[in-house]
Design a protein around this motif. Structure first.
Motif, short mmCIF file in Angstrom:
data_model
loop_
_atom_site.label_atom_id
_atom_site.label_comp_id
_atom_site.label_asym_id
_atom_site.label_seq_id
_atom_site.Cartn_x
_atom_site.Cartn_y
_atom_site.Cartn_z
N LEU A 360 66.11 66.79 45.09
CA LEU A 360 65.18 66.10 44.19
C LEU A 360 65.90 65.58 42.95
CD1 LEU A 360 61.99 68.38 44.33
CD2 LEU A 360 62.54 66.37 45.70
N GLY A 361 66.87 66.37 42.45
CA GLY A 361 67.63 65.94 41.28
C GLY A 361 68.42 64.66 41.54
N THR A 362 68.99 64.59 42.74
CA THR A 362 69.73 63.37 43.12
C THR A 362 68.80 62.18 43.19
OG1 THR A 362 71.32 64.70 44.38
CG2 THR A 362 71.21 62.34 44.87
N VAL A 363 67.63 62.37 43.80
CA VAL A 363 66.65 61.29 43.88
C VAL A 363 66.23 60.85 42.48
CG1 VAL A 363 64.32 60.67 44.65
CG2 VAL A 363 65.81 62.01 46.14
N GLY A 364 65.99 61.84 41.58
CA GLY A 364 65.60 61.52 40.21
C GLY A 364 66.68 60.75 39.47
N PHE A 365 67.96 61.16 39.65
CA PHE A 365 69.07 60.47 38.97
C PHE A 365 69.17 59.03 39.46
CE2 PHE A 365 73.29 59.16 37.96
CZ PHE A 365 73.65 59.87 36.82
N VAL A 366 69.08 58.85 40.80
CA VAL A 366 69.18 57.50 41.37
C VAL A 366 68.01 56.63 40.89
CG1 VAL A 366 69.06 56.19 43.53
CG2 VAL A 366 70.47 58.25 43.39
N ARG A 367 66.84 57.21 40.78
CA ARG A 367 65.68 56.42 40.34
C ARG A 367 65.88 55.93 38.92
NH1 ARG A 367 61.72 55.86 36.30
NH2 ARG A 367 59.67 55.39 37.21
N ILE A 368 66.33 56.82 38.01
CA ILE A 368 66.54 56.41 36.62
C ILE A 368 67.63 55.36 36.54
CG2 ILE A 368 67.34 57.21 34.35
CD1 ILE A 368 65.98 59.88 34.97
N ALA A 369 68.72 55.55 37.28
CA ALA A 369 69.81 54.57 37.28
C ALA A 369 69.35 53.22 37.81
CB ALA A 369 70.97 55.12 38.11
N ALA A 370 68.54 53.23 38.87
CA ALA A 370 68.06 51.99 39.45
C ALA A 370 67.14 51.25 38.49
CB ALA A 370 67.33 52.28 40.76
N TRP A 371 66.23 51.97 37.85
CA TRP A 371 65.31 51.32 36.90
C TRP A 371 66.07 50.74 35.71
CZ3 TRP A 371 62.80 52.54 40.83
CH2 TRP A 371 61.43 52.37 40.95
#
Length: 452
Positions: A360-371
């Motif tokens: 979940l942490g990886t998904v969260g990091f990727v989401r913030i980076a993508a936005w």
């Protein structure tokens, strides 16, 4: 439509329409008010009415019996299976049940009173006293003749008890083995080499169900302290009891006090009372969340962006805790794990929580980076640190949620409470409060000197 159909198929003492089974009749009676159902039941032949009353699905049977003329109601109760009759009387108020008991024949009254004396969730509360017992010196042919003589007065004949001269249980022989044996053979020889599986009347229904499942039994004898049979628990009784217990467990797990009646038959005030208590407790617990946020008020003022991820953090921790709680409660219920296995569960859930949190942490990091990269939202010049905070927070909170959710059922069972009381809302509330502390502690460690 239900009234018209019942009027057509239950018009008198003659058999009901060929296409309508007892289960169908019970379903239609349940759809009526107690007064309407009593009117329909009163016009049935005794055998059909008793068959309907004997069905556990006929939840309104106590109310329907009270609506019938008293002599007719007593007549039907006296013909019901004794375990079912005891269950129905137990649901009536004490004065009404005593009135019924006083009007019954002495032998029936004695049997029902003995059944009503035991707790509902025990072997004594589930058993019926209608069993077949034969002397241990009887031949197979003699036992089969006995079965043919008493069959109509017994609820079921899954097996036969062989008792010694002092009434002690010496063997339990299945009907299948009796039929396959030679008539001149000694019945006791069919059960030699195996001690009969039996339980005391105080035995909890969970243990009864486990014994029936483990030994693949259709019926389980209930014996007194002298090993004399006093009743029998059949597999259908166990299934009914387990369905009821499972329903109670699901309700408790949803943060609701167990209902005594089906949902649509539960009064409005009763439903409010059973739901308001848990909701109030959970609301008061959630107030600790506000206290935690007040404690970190200065940090929130300096880094408002952190508040965007609070719902994400709290829900992830609560979800992981609820998952773990669900798994452990079920494992405890079916005997897959025992109280002494708590440390083994902890050693499994700790790394599992860390891996799930990392995902979940990886998904969260990727989401913030993508936005940030796509321009959907500007998290500022320290967006990498913010993404790292969210990612690390998810690892910590999901790990704690998995560990806390798996240990709470063990703790409750150790304290003598039902593990199902570790409801999903309760676990989510616990993890919510602790999750905020973990989240902001990690934020202080990572963002100190930049945003904080």
């Amino acid at each position: 439509m239900v009234n018209d159909l019942l009027a057509g198929v239950i018009a008198g003492p003659q058999p009901v329409s060929r296409g309508l089974y007892i289960a169908d009749i019970v379903e239609k009676l349940e759809a009526l008010s107690p007064a309407e159902a009593a009117a329909k039941l009163g016009r049935m032949a005794d055998v059909r009415a008793v068959a309907a009353l004997d069905r556990p699905e006929f939840a309104s049977a106590p109310d329907v019996l009270e609506m019938l003329p008293f002599p007719r109601a007593v007549q039907l109760v006296s013909q019901m299976a004794e375990d079912r009759a005891a269950d129905v009387l137990a649901e009536m108020d004490e004065d009404t049940a005593d009135r019924f008991l006083a009007a019954l024949a002495p032998d029936v009254r004695t049997s029902l009173s003995s059944l009503l004396a035991w707790p509902e969730d025990s072997a004594g509360g589930m058993m019926t006293t209608e069993f077949v017992a034969a002397p241990s010196y009887a031949s197979v042919g003699e036992v089969l003749r006995l079965i043919r003589t008493v069959e109509r007065s017994r609820e079921t004949v899954y097996s036969v008890f062989l008792v010694g001269r002092e009434g002690r249980l010496e063997a339990t022989i299945s009907l299948r083995r009796l039929i396959a044996a030679e008539p001149d053979d000694l019945a006791l020889d069919l059960g030699r080499g195996r001690d009969p599986v039996a339980v005391a009347p105080e035995t909890d229904r969970k243990e009864v169900a486990d014994l029936i499942r483990r030994h693949d039994l259709l019926a389980l004898p209930v014996v007194d302290r002298n090993r004399c049979p006093i009743g029998i628990v059949t597999v259908d009784d166990v299934l009914d009891a387990l369905v009821e217990e499972h329903t109670e467990g699901v309700q408790k797990f949803g943060g609701v006090e167990a209902f005594d009646k089906p949902y649509l038959e539960t009064g409005f005030l009763a439903m409010i009372r059973k739901r308001a208590g848990w909701l109030s407790v959970l609301f008061l617990s959630e107030m600790l969340t506000a206290s935690a946020m007040q404690h970190f008020e200065d940090e929130l003022a300096r880094a408002v962006v952190l508040t965007l991820f609070i719902p994400l953090i709290m829900s992830s921790g609560g979800n992981s805790g609820s998952q773990a709680t669900s798994l452990i409660i079920r494992a405890l219920a079916v005997g897959q794990v025992r109280l002494r296995d708590w440390w083994r569960v902890a050693l499994r859930e700790l790394p599992a929580g860390m891996v799930l949190g990392a995902i979940l942490g990886t998904v969260g990091f990727v989401r913030i980076a993508a936005w940030q990269a796509l321009g959907f939202y500007d998290y500022g010049s320290h967006w990498v640190l913010i993404a790292t905070t969210v990612s690390a927070g998810l690892v910590g909170i999901v790990t704690f949620g998995s560990l806390a959710g798996s240990m709470l059922p063990f703790l409750l069972q150790k304290l003598g409470f039902d593990p199902a009381s570790a409801s999903a809302p309760f676990v989510a509330t616990l993890v919510d409060v602790t999750g905020l502390v973990i989240y902001f502690t990690i934020a202080l460690a990572i963002l100190s000197g930049t945003l904080l």
